[in-house]
Design a protein around this motif. Structure first.
Motif, PDB file in Angstrom:
ATOM      1  N   TYR A  22     -28.983  -0.528 -16.730  1.00 42.59           N
ATOM      2  CA  TYR A  22     -27.718  -0.246 -17.410  1.00 42.59           C
ATOM      3  C   TYR A  22     -26.655  -1.299 -17.078  1.00 42.59           C
ATOM      4  O   TYR A  22     -25.913  -1.737 -17.956  1.00 42.59           O
ATOM      5  CB  TYR A  22     -27.195   1.136 -17.030  1.00 42.59           C
ATOM      6  N   ALA A  23     -26.579  -1.689 -15.822  1.00 41.40           N
ATOM      7  CA  ALA A  23     -25.502  -2.591 -15.395  1.00 41.40           C
ATOM      8  C   ALA A  23     -25.787  -4.059 -15.704  1.00 41.40           C
ATOM      9  O   ALA A  23     -24.858  -4.872 -15.727  1.00 41.40           O
ATOM     10  CB  ALA A  23     -25.239  -2.422 -13.901  1.00 41.40           C
ATOM     11  N   VAL A 120     -19.314  -1.033 -10.017  1.00 38.86           N
ATOM     12  CA  VAL A 120     -18.157  -0.159 -10.210  1.00 38.86           C
ATOM     13  C   VAL A 120     -16.910  -0.789  -9.606  1.00 38.86           C
ATOM     14  O   VAL A 120     -15.831  -0.770 -10.211  1.00 38.86           O
ATOM     15  CB  VAL A 120     -18.411   1.232  -9.577  1.00 38.86           C
ATOM     16  N   GLY A 121     -17.047  -1.372  -8.414  1.00 38.41           N
ATOM     17  CA  GLY A 121     -15.888  -1.943  -7.732  1.00 38.41           C
ATOM     18  C   GLY A 121     -15.215  -3.052  -8.517  1.00 38.41           C
ATOM     19  O   GLY A 121     -13.995  -3.045  -8.720  1.00 38.41           O
ATOM     20  N   LEU A 122     -16.001  -4.017  -8.984  1.00 35.56           N
ATOM     21  CA  LEU A 122     -15.420  -5.138  -9.729  1.00 35.56           C
ATOM     22  C   LEU A 122     -14.912  -4.701 -11.098  1.00 35.56           C
ATOM     23  O   LEU A 122     -13.929  -5.246 -11.599  1.00 35.56           O
ATOM     24  CB  LEU A 122     -16.459  -6.249  -9.882  1.00 35.56           C
ATOM     25  N   THR A 123     -15.565  -3.708 -11.696  1.00 38.17           N
ATOM     26  CA  THR A 123     -15.078  -3.187 -12.976  1.00 38.17           C
ATOM     27  C   THR A 123     -13.714  -2.537 -12.799  1.00 38.17           C
ATOM     28  O   THR A 123     -12.790  -2.767 -13.594  1.00 38.17           O
ATOM     29  CB  THR A 123     -16.068  -2.152 -13.552  1.00 38.17           C
ATOM     30  N   LEU A 201     -12.865  10.128 -12.736  1.00 42.83           N
ATOM     31  CA  LEU A 201     -12.789  11.448 -13.355  1.00 42.83           C
ATOM     32  C   LEU A 201     -11.571  11.530 -14.271  1.00 42.83           C
ATOM     33  O   LEU A 201     -11.647  12.071 -15.385  1.00 42.83           O
ATOM     34  CB  LEU A 201     -12.727  12.537 -12.289  1.00 42.83           C
ATOM     35  N   ASN A 202     -10.455  10.969 -13.826  1.00 43.57           N
ATOM     36  CA  ASN A 202      -9.253  10.944 -14.672  1.00 43.57           C
ATOM     37  C   ASN A 202      -9.490  10.110 -15.931  1.00 43.57           C
ATOM     38  O   ASN A 202      -9.105  10.507 -17.037  1.00 43.57           O
ATOM     39  CB  ASN A 202      -8.079  10.369 -13.876  1.00 43.57           C
ATOM     40  N   ILE A 203     -10.165   8.956 -15.770  1.00 41.32           N
ATOM     41  CA  ILE A 203     -10.459   8.102 -16.924  1.00 41.32           C
ATOM     42  C   ILE A 203     -11.364   8.828 -17.914  1.00 41.32           C
ATOM     43  O   ILE A 203     -11.137   8.807 -19.130  1.00 41.32           O
ATOM     44  CB  ILE A 203     -11.126   6.785 -16.463  1.00 41.32           C
ATOM     45  N   VAL A 204     -12.394   9.491 -17.387  1.00 43.23           N
ATOM     46  CA  VAL A 204     -13.333  10.213 -18.251  1.00 43.23           C
ATOM     47  C   VAL A 204     -12.623  11.329 -19.012  1.00 43.23           C
ATOM     48  O   VAL A 204     -12.833  11.516 -20.221  1.00 43.23           O
ATOM     49  CB  VAL A 204     -14.501  10.791 -17.413  1.00 43.23           C
ATOM     50  N   LEU A 205     -11.761  12.081 -18.330  1.00 42.11           N
ATOM     51  CA  LEU A 205     -11.048  13.181 -18.977  1.00 42.11           C
ATOM     52  C   LEU A 205     -10.114  12.663 -20.074  1.00 42.11           C
ATOM     53  O   LEU A 205     -10.008  13.271 -21.144  1.00 42.11           O
ATOM     54  CB  LEU A 205     -10.262  13.984 -17.949  1.00 42.11           C
ATOM     55  N   VAL A 206      -9.445  11.546 -19.822  1.00 42.92           N
ATOM     56  CA  VAL A 206      -8.588  10.947 -20.854  1.00 42.92           C
ATOM     57  C   VAL A 206      -9.430  10.520 -22.044  1.00 42.92           C
ATOM     58  O   VAL A 206      -9.081  10.777 -23.206  1.00 42.92           O
ATOM     59  CB  VAL A 206      -7.806   9.748 -20.278  1.00 42.92           C
ATOM     60  N   ASN A 207     -10.562   9.866 -21.778  1.00 46.09           N
ATOM     61  CA  ASN A 207     -11.406   9.368 -22.865  1.00 46.09           C
ATOM     62  C   ASN A 207     -11.965  10.498 -23.718  1.00 46.09           C
ATOM     63  O   ASN A 207     -12.027  10.394 -24.949  1.00 46.09           O
ATOM     64  CB  ASN A 207     -12.543   8.528 -22.294  1.00 46.09           C
ATOM     65  N   PHE A 208     -12.374  11.591 -23.075  1.00 44.20           N
ATOM     66  CA  PHE A 208     -12.909  12.713 -23.838  1.00 44.20           C
ATOM     67  C   PHE A 208     -11.796  13.523 -24.512  1.00 44.20           C
ATOM     68  O   PHE A 208     -11.980  14.046 -25.609  1.00 44.20           O
ATOM     69  CB  PHE A 208     -13.733  13.633 -22.932  1.00 44.20           C
ATOM     70  N   SER A 209     -10.652  13.630 -23.847  1.00 41.78           N
ATOM     71  CA  SER A 209      -9.567  14.454 -24.384  1.00 41.78           C
ATOM     72  C   SER A 209      -8.845  13.786 -25.539  1.00 41.78           C
ATOM     73  O   SER A 209      -8.315  14.471 -26.427  1.00 41.78           O
ATOM     74  CB  SER A 209      -8.556  14.781 -23.276  1.00 41.78           C
ATOM     75  N   HIS A 220     -20.555   6.650 -16.924  1.00 38.47           N
ATOM     76  CA  HIS A 220     -21.495   5.977 -16.026  1.00 38.47           C
ATOM     77  C   HIS A 220     -20.790   5.484 -14.756  1.00 38.47           C
ATOM     78  O   HIS A 220     -21.376   5.515 -13.668  1.00 38.47           O
ATOM     79  CB  HIS A 220     -22.170   4.815 -16.743  1.00 38.47           C
ATOM     80  N   LEU A 221     -19.552   5.034 -14.881  1.00 38.16           N
ATOM     81  CA  LEU A 221     -18.797   4.657 -13.682  1.00 38.16           C
ATOM     82  C   LEU A 221     -18.637   5.863 -12.761  1.00 38.16           C
ATOM     83  O   LEU A 221     -18.761   5.752 -11.537  1.00 38.16           O
ATOM     84  CB  LEU A 221     -17.428   4.101 -14.072  1.00 38.16           C
ATOM     85  N   LEU A 222     -18.347   7.022 -13.342  1.00 38.82           N
ATOM     86  CA  LEU A 222     -18.222   8.250 -12.560  1.00 38.82           C
ATOM     87  C   LEU A 222     -19.567   8.637 -11.946  1.00 38.82           C
ATOM     88  O   LEU A 222     -19.639   9.015 -10.766  1.00 38.82           O
ATOM     89  CB  LEU A 222     -17.691   9.373 -13.449  1.00 38.82           C
TER      90      LEU A 222
END
Length: 408
Positions: A22-23, A120-123, A201-209, A220-222
């Protein structure tokens, strides 16, 4: 090898292979020349496999990869997940059956967790640096303040919300940068995983919401952040929830040979220091392409009637011009050059080779003389200029004391 040991080894190879597939091409995309020499061929092979999987396995007849849409949630991206997972399944099965590799499952998986840490870190560092600069979340613009709220998409609403406050953007940026830096250092990687889980988790919730089309990638980052944390979940659980003495133990892989430690040090300095620094530098260098000084910036409301003019609003902002009739269709133009005496050279995508011209001249304290030449057609009109400081959104500002809520 017992069945339990086989299944455990197979699972480690399966998840580790999926992380790698994936990465990829990370980290080669951070190393000069590797893309042309190697990565593009492997990526082309992976693309052919995913297209084959979509056509032959899933039966998607019209399935194709749409290039450079700006979305990470295309049909291709969704097909990519089961395609890579299926490939990981067979890779994991093969490695579990081979005599030489079947005892290497845990070692391989630990290496893939290191790989995930850096991915994940560099992203997150790249995401965080972008929050400090013009680009991802733009501040209030004439265009965004003139559009009806009901006409804004959910993603547009979220982007305008985040873009309003520089303080909040800095907070988000620092959170992502701190999480990323902690992940890059072995001794702080578990703390980094905890912070990264909260941030992602905050990023994922924003993206889905708000229907932001980065749902798959942010998920995937989460997931990778959680996988980094899971090997140490027991001592963390005992310390925080059971109030017991606990020890995280050794963070593997750990090198003992001098040559291996030197190689590791060089790689860590490159990926944990050099790449973050060059990321910051490249982001700052990109600002010269994102900023454009425009002394005539403003919303011009045209006050005289002209049948040759099917619009009554003119917006000049940065390097673009917009024409609109009230809340009707919009026409967008690029400002190519600003000359002396209020002469602006403009063009649009339909007619790149034929620049047009806009002339603006201030006639009194409130009015401007405007002449717009579009090809053989010339429109002369008078307009009133509105600046950003006139909007309630920008002039309200911050107040420590509010006797009553100012909610309009």
């Amino acid at each position: 090898m017992t069945l339990r040991q086989f299944l455990s080894t197979f699972f480690l190879f399966l998840i580790g292979s999926y992380i790698l597939l994936y990465a990829f091409p990370f980290p080669l995309n951070h190393i000069p020349l590797t893309y042309d020499l190697f990565s593009k061929y492997v990526m082309a092979l992976q693309e052919k496999y995913i297209l084959f999987f979509g056509h032959e396995i899933l039966g998607l007849e019209s399935f194709e990869k749409i290039q450079l849409t700006g979305s990470g949630d295309t049909t291709y991206d969704y097909v990519r997940i089961p395609a890579l997972f299926t490939l990981s399944f067979f890779i994991g099965l093969l490695l579990s059956l081979l005599k030489y590799t079947q005892t290497k499952g845990l070692e391989f998986y630990n290496w893939m967790l290191v790989y995930a840490r850096y991915f994940v870190g560099l992203t997150l560092i790249s995401y965080g640096v972008a929050k400090f600069l013009e680009g991802q979340f733009a501040g209030p613009s004439f265009y965004s303040m003139e559009i009806l709220v009901g006409d804004i998409s959910p993603m547009g609403l979220a982007w305008r919300f985040f873009g309003y406050s520089d303080t909040y953007k800095i907070f988000m940026g620092l959170s992502e940068i701190i999480a990323g830096l902690l992940l890059l250092i072995r001794r702080t990687s578990i703390l980094g995983a905890l912070v990264s889980i909260a941030v992602c988790l905050n990023i994922v919730l924003v993206n889905f919401s708000f229907d932001v089309p980065v749902k798959l990638f942010s998920s995937h980052l989460l997931l990778f952040s959680a996988l980094i944390l899971i090997p140490k979940i027991k001592p963390i659980f005992e310390f925080f929830l059971l109030n017991r003495q606990s020890n995280l133990g050794e963070i593997k892989p750990h090198f003992t040979q001098k040559r291996a430690r030197i190689i590791r040090l060089v790689l860590v300095l490159y990926f944990a220091a050099f790449i973050p620094i060059t990321t910051v530098v490249s982001h700052f260098q990109s600002q010269k392409f994102r900023t454009f000084e425009n002394e005539w910036e403003g919303l011009y409301t045209l006050i005289d009637f002209d049948t040759n003019r099917p619009w009554n609003k003119l917006i000049l902002e940065d390097n673009f011009m917009m024409l609109q009739l009230n809340y009707g269709p919009k026409e967008f133009w690029n400002i190519q050059e600003i000359k002396d005496d209020g002469v602006l050279v403009i063009k649009n995508q339909k007619d790149e080779s034929n620049p047009h011209e806009l002339k603006i001249k201030k006639s009194d304290d409130e009015h401007y003389e405007i002449q717009l030449r579009l090809g053989n057609k010339t429109v002369n009109t008078i307009g009133k200029r509105k600046e950003k400081s006139s909007y309630e959104l920008t002039k309200r500002g911050f107040h420590w004391i509010n006797e009553y809520p100012y909610n309009r």
